[in-house]
Design an enzyme around this catalytic site. Sequence first.
Site, PDB file in Angstrom:
ATOM      1  N   PRO A 116       0.804  -1.231   0.000  1.00  0.00           N
ATOM      2  CA  PRO A 116       0.000   0.000   0.000  1.00  0.00           C
ATOM      3  C   PRO A 116       0.835   1.278   0.000  1.00  0.00           C
ATOM      4  CG  PRO A 116      -0.944  -1.596   1.504  1.00  0.00           C
ATOM      5  CD  PRO A 116       0.370  -2.171   1.047  1.00  0.00           C
ATOM      6  N   CYS A 117       0.330   2.281  -0.716  1.00  0.00           N
ATOM      7  CA  CYS A 117       1.098   3.503  -0.943  1.00  0.00           C
ATOM      8  C   CYS A 117       0.668   4.673  -0.075  1.00  0.00           C
ATOM      9  CB  CYS A 117       0.985   3.929  -2.407  1.00  0.00           C
ATOM     10  SG  CYS A 117      -0.681   4.481  -2.882  1.00  0.00           S
TER      11      CYS A 117
END
Length: 382
Positions: A72-73
């Site tokens: 996840p960013c």
Amino acid sequence: MRALYEFFSGGGMVRAAMRDEWNCLFANDISEKKAAAYTANWGGEHLKIKNITDIKPIDLPGRADLAWASFPCQDLSLAGNGVGLNGERSGTFWAFWKLMMALKKEGRNPSLIALENVYGTLTSHDGKDFESIVRAIVAGGYRLGAMVIDAARFLPQSRPRLFIVAVNANVAVPEQLLASGPSKTWHPSGLVHAFESMPKRLQSRWIWWDLPLPVDKPKELKDLIEDNPKDVQWHTKEETKRLCSMMTPINRLKVDRAIEQASQTGEQVVGTIYRRMRQGLQRAEARFDGVSGCLRTPSGGSSLQTIIVINQKIVRSRLLSRREAARLMGLDDDYKLPERYSEAYHLTGDGVAVPVVNHLAQHIFNPIIDTIKAIELADEAA
């Protein structure tokens, strides 16, 4: 056949890129909705729907040649909350890496590991987060290099992403895959600065990957647009006028020039619009360069992307359709999308561009794994 583990798999876009040449032994995602799309397209017998922190080595069958992780960013994004690798979401990198090291103890860690995330990974916490990732990879017995690849080289979507490719230090990398230094194409100044800021010990384990440019010219946005999408409606004239009224003079001029172009050529002109907050006001920003803006999920506070289509002097607008979003990620039209618009848009906006992954496979992953297997066969024959 080459073997793959796909972590944070979403709808299986890495699988889509490598399906003909790689066998996916294991896939994992925490989202039930994304997992449903994955299962609809690739089957679910090898898919684990659970938090990566709950995945154990026993869950992973066999030994993969490559482990891919698009972790996840949100905590690393320039538009995010700034907590970086300490965040609950982007911090899942550490759970992934712990799993890789557990596999190493069992003698079955992958020869290749690929990570994908936003460009902000390079600058998060003044570069310390990126250095932490590099430090962990090197300590785990790998050499590595990174590239910033914009999907716009393959698709009509502006989507620069950081790709880290690590190879087991015991593996001899074919010489044709190695460059003597950074290239302007794949190694922008931000990446070079991140490399130069690292300790010499880490720099000594660095690889400048020599990746060729794609041969084919990408399609333009107009080539991917549906004439009559079923899942979105055209805005009323009043809605389109209101959208244009939110533009600055510069952006309004872009629309006027597009109208002039459509009138002169008789051809349809297609652009995109994003609504953004600028100095406390919501503004509509247009582009007509044949490329869409980056697909983003609305959960991050971004607006949905709007299509603006001009025929002669008629200006129409609507949301991007589900299928158009999928095409902008390089998914084939036979890819089964969620029926709900929001779920389909979230699925694609969170994904990785299919042709980018395929390009990495063709020019880095496949040659390395094929070399390893050729050496193993020769040793067995001897």
